[in-house]
Design an enzyme around this catalytic site. Structure first.
Site, PDB file in Angstrom:
ATOM      1  N   CYS A 104      -1.447  10.493   7.804  1.00 40.05           N
ATOM      2  CA  CYS A 104      -0.677   9.368   7.288  1.00 40.05           C
ATOM      3  C   CYS A 104       0.714   9.825   6.828  1.00 40.05           C
ATOM      4  O   CYS A 104       1.559  10.160   7.645  1.00 40.05           O
ATOM      5  CB  CYS A 104      -1.461   8.683   6.173  1.00 40.05           C
ATOM      6  SG  CYS A 104      -0.883   7.029   5.778  1.00 40.05           S
ATOM      7  N   HIS A 105       0.971   9.881   5.514  1.00 44.53           N
ATOM      8  CA  HIS A 105       2.255  10.354   4.992  1.00 44.53           C
ATOM      9  C   HIS A 105       2.242  11.864   4.750  1.00 44.53           C
ATOM     10  O   HIS A 105       3.245  12.422   4.311  1.00 44.53           O
ATOM     11  CB  HIS A 105       2.609   9.624   3.689  1.00 44.53           C
ATOM     12  CG  HIS A 105       3.042   8.206   3.905  1.00 44.53           C
ATOM     13  ND1 HIS A 105       2.148   7.186   4.106  1.00 44.53           N
ATOM     14  CD2 HIS A 105       4.274   7.653   3.961  1.00 44.53           C
ATOM     15  CE1 HIS A 105       2.811   6.051   4.269  1.00 44.53           C
ATOM     16  NE2 HIS A 105       4.100   6.299   4.186  1.00 44.53           N
TER      17      HIS A 105
END
Length: 171
Positions: A104-105
């Site tokens: 994800c991030h």
């Protein structure tokens, strides 16, 4: 053979992006060391579903002590990348060609470390431009494995394949 996995984590991590892979890594016999500012502090996921006790402070560990690095998503990687100690820690794994798992991030730490130039990677859609600007070969797929080192995924829906590929890499 059991591997030692470092986890860089602070408050506002994406709960399931830590808990689900961590459970699978542990069930496969690997050990995790959750690293933040100070040992014994408790950090909370942004959904309020997970609370994780920190195993070690960033100043008390060295990348050489670990076989792999796991960077869950949420706001945690963005917070951590403001501190050069975490950036250098993550970059050490990339430089030493040790396995790195970022979902994800999570790749934000690797972007700040300037460690993605020429590497195949993915991440949450809001960081696609950042990944491209960092020189990564962006692939909008559920999991991207670059060589025998880097495993990246986009979001919580990708956790099963992310974890499968990460486990394959450290087996």
């Amino acid at each position: 053979m059991s591997k030692k996995i470092a986890v860089l984590l602070t408050d506002s991590f994406e709960d399931v992006e830590y808990t689900a892979p961590a459970k699978e890594f542990k069930e496969a016999g690997h050990s995790l060391t959750v690293i933040e500012e100070v040992k014994c502090k408790t950090v909370s996921g942004k959904q309020g579903e997970a609370r994780v006790e920190i195993d070690a402070g960033i100043d008390d560990v060295k990348p050489e002590e670990f076989d792999a690095l796991f960077i869950p998503g949420g706001f945690s990687p963005d917070i951590l990348r403001a501190d050069q100690r975490y950036v250098e820690f993550a970059n050490s794994f990339m430089d030493d060609k040790k396995p790195v798992f970022a979902i994800c991030h999570g790749p934000q730490l690797l972007i700040t470390a300037e460690a993605l130039q020429g590497r195949d990677a993915t991440g949450f859609k809001s960081i696609h431009v950042d990944l491209k600007n960092a020189g990564a070969n962006l692939q909008d797929k559920e999991v991207v494995v670059c060589g025998n080192q880097l495993v990246t995924s986009r979001n919580p829906d990708d956790i099963p394949v992310f974890t499968r590929e990460a486990l394959k890499l450290i087996s």
